[in-house]
Write a protein that holds these residues in place. Sequence first.
Motif, PDB file in Angstrom:
ATOM      1  N   HIS A  80       0.821  -1.217   0.000  1.00 22.58           N
ATOM      2  CA  HIS A  80       0.000   0.000   0.000  1.00 22.58           C
ATOM      3  C   HIS A  80       0.852   1.263   0.000  1.00 22.58           C
ATOM      4  O   HIS A  80       0.397   2.308  -0.444  1.00 22.58           O
ATOM      5  N   SER A  81       2.102   1.156   0.469  1.00 23.64           N
ATOM      6  CA  SER A  81       3.001   2.321   0.387  1.00 23.64           C
ATOM      7  C   SER A  81       3.524   2.531  -1.030  1.00 23.64           C
ATOM      8  O   SER A  81       4.156   3.544  -1.306  1.00 23.64           O
ATOM      9  N   GLY A  82       3.340   1.541  -1.905  1.00 24.13           N
ATOM     10  CA  GLY A  82       3.726   1.749  -3.307  1.00 24.13           C
ATOM     11  C   GLY A  82       4.783   0.807  -3.865  1.00 24.13           C
ATOM     12  O   GLY A  82       5.291   1.030  -4.957  1.00 24.13           O
ATOM     13  N   VAL A  83       5.114  -0.255  -3.110  1.00 23.32           N
ATOM     14  CA  VAL A  83       6.080  -1.217  -3.656  1.00 23.32           C
ATOM     15  C   VAL A  83       5.325  -2.454  -4.137  1.00 23.32           C
ATOM     16  O   VAL A  83       4.628  -3.106  -3.350  1.00 23.32           O
ATOM     17  N   SER A  84       5.446  -2.748  -5.427  1.00 25.59           N
ATOM     18  CA  SER A  84       4.767  -3.908  -5.985  1.00 25.59           C
ATOM     19  C   SER A  84       5.816  -4.921  -6.412  1.00 25.59           C
ATOM     20  O   SER A  84       6.909  -4.549  -6.824  1.00 25.59           O
ATOM     21  N   TRP A  85       5.472  -6.191  -6.339  1.00 23.05           N
ATOM     22  CA  TRP A  85       6.473  -7.257  -6.428  1.00 23.05           C
ATOM     23  C   TRP A  85       6.009  -8.342  -7.378  1.00 23.05           C
ATOM     24  O   TRP A  85       4.879  -8.820  -7.252  1.00 23.05           O
ATOM     25  N   VAL A  86       6.852  -8.726  -8.316  1.00 21.70           N
ATOM     26  CA  VAL A  86       6.587  -9.878  -9.176  1.00 21.70           C
ATOM     27  C   VAL A  86       7.518 -10.984  -8.715  1.00 21.70           C
ATOM     28  O   VAL A  86       8.722 -10.946  -8.968  1.00 21.70           O
ATOM     29  N   PRO A  87       6.985 -11.985  -7.983  1.00 18.98           N
ATOM     30  CA  PRO A  87       7.870 -12.994  -7.410  1.00 18.98           C
ATOM     31  C   PRO A  87       8.455 -13.921  -8.474  1.00 18.98           C
ATOM     32  O   PRO A  87       7.912 -14.046  -9.571  1.00 18.98           O
ATOM     33  N   GLU A  88       9.552 -14.539  -8.092  1.00 18.68           N
ATOM     34  CA  GLU A  88      10.279 -15.433  -8.997  1.00 18.68           C
ATOM     35  C   GLU A  88       9.377 -16.559  -9.537  1.00 18.68           C
ATOM     36  O   GLU A  88       9.432 -16.881 -10.714  1.00 18.68           O
ATOM     37  N   ASP A  89       8.550 -17.122  -8.646  1.00 14.82           N
ATOM     38  CA  ASP A  89       7.724 -18.251  -9.098  1.00 14.82           C
ATOM     39  C   ASP A  89       6.352 -17.803  -9.617  1.00 14.82           C
ATOM     40  O   ASP A  89       5.461 -18.616  -9.811  1.00 14.82           O
ATOM     41  N   ARG A  90       6.196 -16.517  -9.824  1.00 13.59           N
ATOM     42  CA  ARG A  90       5.013 -15.905 -10.486  1.00 13.59           C
ATOM     43  C   ARG A  90       3.721 -15.969  -9.691  1.00 13.59           C
ATOM     44  O   ARG A  90       2.977 -15.009  -9.661  1.00 13.59           O
ATOM     45  N   ARG A  91       3.444 -17.120  -9.083  1.00 10.90           N
ATOM     46  CA  ARG A  91       2.301 -17.242  -8.175  1.00 10.90           C
ATOM     47  C   ARG A  91       0.979 -16.728  -8.707  1.00 10.90           C
ATOM     48  O   ARG A  91       0.252 -16.030  -8.002  1.00 10.90           O
ATOM     49  N   VAL A  92       0.672 -17.074  -9.945  1.00  7.30           N
ATOM     50  CA  VAL A  92      -0.678 -16.768 -10.425  1.00  7.30           C
ATOM     51  C   VAL A  92      -1.625 -17.781  -9.786  1.00  7.30           C
ATOM     52  O   VAL A  92      -1.191 -18.849  -9.343  1.00  7.30           O
ATOM     53  N   PHE A  93      -2.894 -17.436  -9.701  1.00  8.97           N
ATOM     54  CA  PHE A  93      -3.876 -18.395  -9.186  1.00  8.97           C
ATOM     55  C   PHE A  93      -4.253 -19.304 -10.344  1.00  8.97           C
ATOM     56  O   PHE A  93      -5.001 -18.905 -11.238  1.00  8.97           O
ATOM     57  N   SER A  94      -3.713 -20.547 -10.332  1.00  8.46           N
ATOM     58  CA  SER A  94      -3.809 -21.412 -11.514  1.00  8.46           C
ATOM     59  C   SER A  94      -5.230 -21.772 -11.895  1.00  8.46           C
ATOM     60  O   SER A  94      -5.530 -21.942 -13.068  1.00  8.46           O
ATOM     61  N   GLU A  95      -6.084 -21.933 -10.884  1.00  9.98           N
ATOM     62  CA  GLU A  95      -7.460 -22.393 -11.175  1.00  9.98           C
ATOM     63  C   GLU A  95      -8.320 -21.249 -11.695  1.00  9.98           C
ATOM     64  O   GLU A  95      -9.379 -21.477 -12.255  1.00  9.98           O
ATOM     65  N   LEU A  96      -7.884 -20.026 -11.451  1.00  5.74           N
ATOM     66  CA  LEU A  96      -8.699 -18.874 -11.859  1.00  5.74           C
ATOM     67  C   LEU A  96      -8.334 -18.436 -13.269  1.00  5.74           C
ATOM     68  O   LEU A  96      -7.203 -18.627 -13.720  1.00  5.74           O
ATOM     69  N   SER A  97      -9.297 -17.811 -13.940  1.00  7.51           N
ATOM     70  CA  SER A  97      -9.038 -17.298 -15.285  1.00  7.51           C
ATOM     71  C   SER A  97      -8.072 -16.114 -15.202  1.00  7.51           C
ATOM     72  O   SER A  97      -7.853 -15.544 -14.131  1.00  7.51           O
ATOM     73  N   VAL A  98      -7.553 -15.753 -16.363  1.00  8.67           N
ATOM     74  CA  VAL A  98      -6.689 -14.574 -16.458  1.00  8.67           C
ATOM     75  C   VAL A  98      -7.416 -13.361 -15.881  1.00  8.67           C
ATOM     76  O   VAL A  98      -6.887 -12.623 -15.044  1.00  8.67           O
ATOM     77  N   GLU A  99      -8.664 -13.189 -16.328  1.00  6.34           N
ATOM     78  CA  GLU A  99      -9.419 -12.018 -15.887  1.00  6.34           C
ATOM     79  C   GLU A  99      -9.653 -12.025 -14.377  1.00  6.34           C
ATOM     80  O   GLU A  99      -9.536 -10.999 -13.710  1.00  6.34           O
ATOM     81  N   ASP A 100      -9.956 -13.205 -13.819  1.00  2.00           N
ATOM     82  CA  ASP A 100     -10.172 -13.288 -12.369  1.00  2.00           C
ATOM     83  C   ASP A 100      -8.882 -12.969 -11.605  1.00  2.00           C
ATOM     84  O   ASP A 100      -8.919 -12.362 -10.536  1.00  2.00           O
ATOM     85  N   ASN A 101      -7.742 -13.382 -12.156  1.00  2.00           N
ATOM     86  CA  ASN A 101      -6.468 -13.035 -11.522  1.00  2.00           C
ATOM     87  C   ASN A 101      -6.300 -11.517 -11.479  1.00  2.00           C
ATOM     88  O   ASN A 101      -5.859 -10.964 -10.466  1.00  2.00           O
ATOM     89  N   LEU A 102      -6.665 -10.846 -12.574  1.00  2.00           N
ATOM     90  CA  LEU A 102      -6.539  -9.386 -12.602  1.00  2.00           C
ATOM     91  C   LEU A 102      -7.545  -8.745 -11.636  1.00  2.00           C
ATOM     92  O   LEU A 102      -7.207  -7.797 -10.921  1.00  2.00           O
ATOM     93  N   ASP A 103      -8.764  -9.318 -11.604  1.00  2.00           N
ATOM     94  CA  ASP A 103      -9.780  -8.768 -10.699  1.00  2.00           C
ATOM     95  C   ASP A 103      -9.363  -8.911  -9.232  1.00  2.00           C
ATOM     96  O   ASP A 103      -9.643  -8.036  -8.420  1.00  2.00           O
ATOM     97  N   MET A 104      -8.660 -10.009  -8.925  1.00  2.00           N
ATOM     98  CA  MET A 104      -8.165 -10.193  -7.554  1.00  2.00           C
ATOM     99  C   MET A 104      -7.243  -9.037  -7.170  1.00  2.00           C
ATOM    100  O   MET A 104      -7.309  -8.513  -6.062  1.00  2.00           O
ATOM    101  N   ALA A 105      -6.372  -8.666  -8.118  1.00  2.00           N
ATOM    102  CA  ALA A 105      -5.443  -7.568  -7.825  1.00  2.00           C
ATOM    103  C   ALA A 105      -6.223  -6.276  -7.607  1.00  2.00           C
ATOM    104  O   ALA A 105      -5.868  -5.461  -6.743  1.00  2.00           O
TER     105      ALA A 105
END
Length: 237
Positions: A80-105
């Motif tokens: 929330h202070s403004g640091v965003s992180w793309v982890p090495e193992d990506r950690r997308v929610f595999s069962e969710l659609s692309v769009e649902d992953n974006l909506d989660m964010a």
Amino acid sequence: RVDDPILDVSNIDTYYGLSQALHDVTITVGEGEVVSLVGRNGAGKTTTLRSIMGITPPNRGTIELNGQEIQGNKPHQIRHSGVSWVPEDRRVFSELSVEDNLDMALTTGTNDRDKADIYDRFPRLEERRTQAAGTLSGGEQQMLAIARALLGPPIELLLLDEPSEGLAPMIVEEITDIIRSLSDDDVTLLLVEQNAELALELSDWAYVIETGRIVHEDHADALLGDRELLEQYLGVK
Ligand code: ATP
């Protein structure tokens, strides 16, 4: 090196239990810069990002974001202070659609980018909007991980952990273009890479880490031209 840095990591020591992973690490990132942290396997690159995110907080030293100390804050507060992180193992929610992953964010907050901006930047994700994230290729998952990190609360700094890892050369080029376009849009980036040449080509400034210590820093161009140093610390032939 930089006046008024966005990120100012000063003399941090970070431990896993009794084992010290970072020794006196100092890194600064100025506004709009691309800074890379390069080093071999196990050198402490991921631990540095985890320290900044508050996942493995340092036992000593300070981490300032725009002059405010953030070490000791929780990861979600740091996001929330403004640091965003793309982890090495990506950690997308595999069962969710692309769009649902974006909506989660988007449930965590909003900045001036919306899904339409994301789909403009990543047309492949738009094509695969309804597909389960776990069925995307490695490169597409990396795109989704970056896309997700661009949504949510406003971003001062984006941390990218090994974006090229495990990807075929052609896909690495695509990801490289994406990183370049983020930098052209003035996103401030701290990039961690084992692929030193790739990172240095994208960066303004670079730090070399070896067994938890920063052993060298310079303009990325200068480092790229120093074959001896590249070979000594990074195993580049
Ligand atoms: P890689 O690219 O392999 O992830 P790295 O440069 O990111 O390498 P780190 O993952 O930061 O290196 O690891 C730095 C040191 O900390 C290594 O010696 C590693 O074994 C150790 N380490 C990392 N994670 C843990 C953990 N969860 N518990 C104990 N030690 C750890």
